[in-house]
Structures are given as structure tokens and as C-alpha cells.
Design a protein around this motif. Structure first.
Motif, PDB file in Angstrom:
ATOM      1  N   ILE A  21       0.814  -1.214   0.000  1.00 18.36           N
ATOM      2  CA  ILE A  21       0.000   0.000   0.000  1.00 18.36           C
ATOM      3  C   ILE A  21       0.851   1.270   0.000  1.00 18.36           C
ATOM      4  N   ALA A  25       0.421   4.492  -2.918  1.00 17.05           N
ATOM      5  CA  ALA A  25       0.110   5.814  -2.370  1.00 17.05           C
ATOM      6  C   ALA A  25       1.102   6.860  -2.870  1.00 17.05           C
ATOM      7  N   ALA A 142      -7.000   3.376  -8.129  1.00 17.39           N
ATOM      8  CA  ALA A 142      -7.445   3.507  -6.738  1.00 17.39           C
ATOM      9  C   ALA A 142      -8.963   3.384  -6.635  1.00 17.39           C
ATOM     10  N   LEU A 146     -10.575   0.471  -4.351  1.00 14.34           N
ATOM     11  CA  LEU A 146     -11.358   0.888  -3.188  1.00 14.34           C
ATOM     12  C   LEU A 146     -12.824   0.504  -3.329  1.00 14.34           C
ATOM     13  N   ARG A 182     -14.300   6.503   1.460  1.00 13.27           N
ATOM     14  CA  ARG A 182     -13.006   5.820   1.408  1.00 13.27           C
ATOM     15  C   ARG A 182     -12.164   6.318   0.243  1.00 13.27           C
ATOM     16  N   HIS A 185     -10.903   9.821   1.134  1.00 14.73           N
ATOM     17  CA  HIS A 185      -9.981   9.721   2.271  1.00 14.73           C
ATOM     18  C   HIS A 185      -8.641   9.132   1.831  1.00 14.73           C
ATOM     19  N   MET A 186      -8.666   8.100   1.006  1.00 15.05           N
ATOM     20  CA  MET A 186      -7.446   7.454   0.554  1.00 15.05           C
ATOM     21  C   MET A 186      -6.679   8.347  -0.416  1.00 15.05           C
ATOM     22  N   THR A 187      -7.375   9.026  -1.309  1.00 18.14           N
ATOM     23  CA  THR A 187      -6.698   9.907  -2.258  1.00 18.14           C
ATOM     24  C   THR A 187      -5.995  11.047  -1.531  1.00 18.14           C
ATOM     25  N   LEU A 374      -0.839   6.447   7.155  1.00 19.72           N
ATOM     26  CA  LEU A 374      -1.534   5.621   6.162  1.00 19.72           C
ATOM     27  C   LEU A 374      -1.690   4.191   6.656  1.00 19.72           C
ATOM     28  N   TRP A 378      -5.045   2.130   7.762  1.00 21.28           N
ATOM     29  CA  TRP A 378      -5.377   0.844   7.138  1.00 21.28           C
ATOM     30  C   TRP A 378      -5.608  -0.225   8.190  1.00 21.28           C
ATOM     31  N   THR A 381      -9.025   0.264   9.688  1.00 23.37           N
ATOM     32  CA  THR A 381     -10.087  -0.178   8.787  1.00 23.37           C
ATOM     33  C   THR A 381     -10.203  -1.696   8.728  1.00 23.37           C
TER      34      THR A 381
END
Length: 479
Positions: A21, A25, A142, A146, A182, A185-187, A374, A378, A381
Motif C-alpha cells: 500500500i 500511495a 485507486a 477501493l 473511502r 480519504h485514501m486519495t 496511512l 489501514w 479499517t
């Protein structure tokens, strides 16, 4: 927690995905950063932007390669270690991953060669389009990944027929209840990881007396991104938390370390505690009254389900979820602090003044913070979803393949050794590239045409040792 085949399979997947991951990223953030740099270069003609583009392009190439290699392992593990999950949910997750390959990976692969090696071979417009397409491809990738993970968290648009999840509404599958939160948030997390990496790289050079225009520019751009993305991430996180409360209340209760409600009383926010799952209490708790209610219900005395409202075998492992969330939030607060301090120094005209060495050190020490946050997010989650692999539908224990503990443990040890050797070497090489610093900005067209001296097109030959003939430093590219 016994180290049986199930636990070892979970540890193996957690280890490999934790490595993997990180690279996507950085790839997502650097690809967008490169598109911005090339766009500014073409618009302004400023050679500083070109120098930064050339500098980060090499780092991007190495990171992209490690991301692809580490990602291949993940697909195999679904079949080898999690055959029960593949049999149950393969009709949904399989097509989603196939869409990722058909749209994102092919797009990236089609334009990556032009982006890496075509600066002297195609026109500026086509090269810029290639950079944009690669950046767009990372974002599309992504999106599909996701969508698949979010469906496992908040499944929708399916029916269970003959023991298998069958899609009946693909729009509901893709745009499941947690997917938008998600994805954003991830971006933003990817952009923060990259901004902190860029800021730390610039700070390292500033602390060593290298205040070349390219170093100053990338420090300034990184702080602008932090100022924009870090507060926005906090807002998105709040919306994501409310979504989790609605769809995964047991996970939210574990995040908060909230065991039970007292009638008529507000829920405090627990700053620190040691959750005791056997006694169902928090030991050594430090709490702020009413703040839990304010954050999660937006009311002074609001309540939300506590862990005791869920059967013991449907609760996640609370200590990991509780502490990983606080690591993520704590580092997020430090990111906002760095962004605000940088904005204040900029307003005072002291961003590059020697008196700002404290800010530079702050930025340098925060370099790994984006990656740590990050990973902490993870863990929150994924561990918070347990004991479900598909939340509320399929338990993780039913998803694992019928292997023995010895086989899974042996492959886990091999993964650890190989990963640390291969990706450790790649990471060291990227740090060497960062240490070199951006090339000196030069007016005119980039060098490298027929018969002209140029840096090697092969990214892995770009960081030769100091003093070697033809090294970057000898050619004036290092300071």
C-alpha cells in the motif's frame, strides 16, 4: 490469539499489503505532482519546474516498479490462502479487479514509456498528455481497488445464491455506502504522503545549505499541499466516521473504546486508555467529557452503541483498532501544525530564512509520518472489520484455505526475508536519488538529443556513486 493457520494467513496478508500500500500511495501522489510540474513548466517556461520534473520522475519510476511487483503477490494470495473468500465473493471482486486492469493498468502502461523516456522523442503536448494519463490511471486504479474493498466493508447490490455472492446491481456494488468516503480519504492520504516526502526531501537539502531555486520551490509547493489537504482530510475523516457509525457500529465502538452507555449521560472522548477485552473496561483512561457525543452524534448528550451491545465473537480486537486510530489522528494533527507553521513563516517572509531551521527540522522529521498514518488508518479499517471478511455476511474463519500452520508460517517467513531484501534495496536506492537533489535548472530545451550529453534514460542507472565518471554530481547535477 493463537498462531494457527488462520492467524498466520491473516498476518501474511497484513504484511504483504502493508508493504504494497505504501508504493501505490506514493505513485498516486507523485504522478499528480509530476503532472502539475510539467503543466507549470509548459505554461511559464520556468526551467525550475523542468528540473523538479526530471528529479522526481526518476524516483517515481523506481517506486512504480516496486508497487507493481508487490501488487502481484496480492492477487495470488486470494487463491492460495483465501480460497473460501474467492469462491464466495469472486463473482464480485473478480470483475472489479479485472476492470482495474482493463482501464487503469492498461492506461498507465500505454503512456508510462512515453512519460519516462519520450521527453526528447515526442512533442511537449503529447508528453504532457502522457503524464496526465499516467496520473489519471493511478486515480482510476485507486477507484476500482477501493470499490472492491469498500464492498467488503459495506456490501450492497448482491444476493447470495447457492452459497455465492451474485451481483444484481453493479452500480450499487460499486457505489456502496462507504465507497465515496473511502475514495476521497485514501486519495487525500496519498497526496499527504507525497507532500510530506517532498517537504522532507527539500528540508534535508535546506538544512545542508542547498537553497537552490528548485529546492526552495519544492518545499513551498509541498507546504501548500499540506495546508490544503491536511485540514480537508480532517473534515473528510469526520464524515467517514459518521458513515462508519451507521454501517459498522462495532468498529466505531472499538475505535472509541466505548463499552456501554449510561442512561442520560453523554459519551466522553477517550484520549488514552488500555482497553481490557476480558473485563470489558478501559484501564488508565484519560477522557474528555461530552466530546465523544459531539464528534459522533453532533449533540451534547448523544449516544451510540457500545461494544457490550455486540456478541463477544462479533467484536474486533479492540487494542489494535483503538491505538492505530489514535496514531493516525495524532499524526494528522502534527501535519496540520506543520502546514500552519509553514503558512505563518511564509506570511512573515521567513520560509527560507536560516532562522527557520526549526521548521525545516520539523518537516524532515515528519517525512515518514504520512506513511505511518496511512498504515495506521489501514490497520484501523481492516482490523476493525473483523471477525468479518465481508462485513456481516462472511466470517474470516470461513474464508481461509485449508492449509496447515506450518505451510503458511514458512511462506510468511520467506515473504519477510525476500521483501526486506528486495524492497529494502529499492527504498535505499530511492533515498540515494533524493539525496542527490534536483538538477541545476538550465534555460533552453532539455538536453539529450542525438549526439548530446544526457542523463541515462534507465532510472536504475541514475544514481551512480560520487566520483564515478559520468556521475550526476560530476555533471553538475548534485549539490
Amino acid at each position: 490469539m493463537e498462531l494457527d493457520a488462520l492467524m498466520l494467513a491473516r498476518l501474511q496478508f497484513a504484511f504483504t499489503i502493508s508493504f504494497h500500500i505504501i508504493f501505490p500511495a506514493i505513485t498516486i501522489g507523485l504522478a499528480s505532482y509530476l503532472a502539475v510540474l510539467e503543466g507549470f513548466w509548459l505554461k511559464t517556461g520556468d526551467p525550475v519546474y523542468r528540473a523538479l520534473y526530471q528529479y522526481w520522475l526518476k524516483i517515481f519510476a523506481v517506486n512504480f516498479g516496486m508497487g507493481v511487483v508487490s501488487g502481484l503477490v496480492m492477487a495470488y494470495q486470494f487463491g492460495t490462502n483465501w480460497s473460501g473468500f474467492s469462491d464466495f465473493a469472486g463473482g464480485i471482486t473478480g470483475p472489479l479487479l479485472a476492470y482495474e486492469v482493463l482501464t487503469a493498468f492498461f492506461l498507465e502502461a500505454g503512456f508510462l514509456g512515453v512519460m519516462l523516456f519520450g521527453l526528447q522523442r515526442v512533442g511537449p503536448g503529447l508528453h504532457f498528455m502522457s503524464t496526465i494519463m499516467v496520473a489519471l490511471g493511478t486515480l482510476i486504479s485507486a477507484t476500482w481497488i477501493l470499490a472492491s474493498n469498500s464492498w467488503m466493508q459495506t456490501p450492497a447490490g448482491y444476493e447470495v445464491i447457492d452459497g455465492r455472492a451474485v451481483p444484481v446491481d453493479w452500480l450499487a456494488v460499486i457505489f456502496n455506502p462507504s465507497f465515496p468516503y473511502r475514495l476521497v480519504h485514501m486519495t487525500l492520504a496519498a497526496y499527504l504522503v507525497t507532500a510530506l516526502l517532498v517537504a522532507a526531501s527539500a528540508a534535508w537539502h535546506l538544512l545542508r545549505g542547498n537553497a537552490e531555486p528548485a529546492v526552495r520551490r519544492m518545499f513551498s509547493m509541498a507546504l501548500w499541499m499540506l495546508l490544503l489537504a491536511a485540514p480537508l482530510q480532517a473534515v473528510v475523516g469526520d464524515f467517514h466516521g459518521l458513515n462508519t457509525l451507521e454501517h459498522q457500529p462495532a468498529k466505531l465502538a472499538a475505535i472509541e473504546g466505548h463499552w456501554e452507555n449510561t442512561p442520560g449521560e453523554a459519551v466522553p472522548f477517550t484520549l488514552f486508555a488500555w482497553p481490557d477485552m476480558q473485563a470489558e473496561i478501559n484501564r488508565h483512561a484519560i477522557e474528555i467529557p461530552h466530546l465523544g457525543s459531539l464528534i459522533l452524534t453532533h449533540s451534547w448528550n448523544g449516544q451510540f452503541p457500545g461494544l457490550k451491545e455486540f456478541p463477544r465473537d462479533e467484536r474486533p480486537y479492540v487494542p489494535i483498532v483503538f491505538f492505530s486510530f489514535r496514531v493516525m489522528v495524532g499524526l494528522g494533527g502534527l501535519m496540520i501544525g506543520l502546514a500552519v507553521l509553514g503558512a505563518w513563516k511564509r506570511w512573515r517572509g521567513m520560509l527560507y530564512d536560516p532562522s527557520s531551521r526549526g521548521l525545516w527540522r520539523y518537516a524532515l522529521y515528519m517525512g515518514p509520518a504520512g506513511i505511518v498514518a496511512l498504515l495506521a488508518g489501514w490497520f484501523t479499517t481492516e482490523v476493525g472489520r473483523q471477525p468479518w471478511v465481508v462485513y456481516g455476511v462472511m466470517r474470516t474463519a470461513d474464508a481461509v484455505s485449508p492449509h496447515g500452520a506450518f505451510e503458511v508460517g514458512l511462506t510468511l517467513i520467506l515473504f519477510i526475508v525476500v521483501y526486506f531484501v528486495i524492497f529494502g534495496a529499492g527504498t535505499v536506492y530511492m533515498l540515494r536519488l533524493i539525496r542527490r537533489g534536483p538538477p541545476v535548472a538550465q534555460e533552453g530545451a532539455p538536453s539529450g538529443g542525438p549526439g548530446e550529453a544526457r542523463t541515462p534514460a534507465r532510472p536504475l542507472s541514475a544514481a551512480s556513486d560520487e566520483g564515478e565518471p559520468g556521475s550526476l554530481r560530476e555533471n553538475g547535477y548534485g549539490r
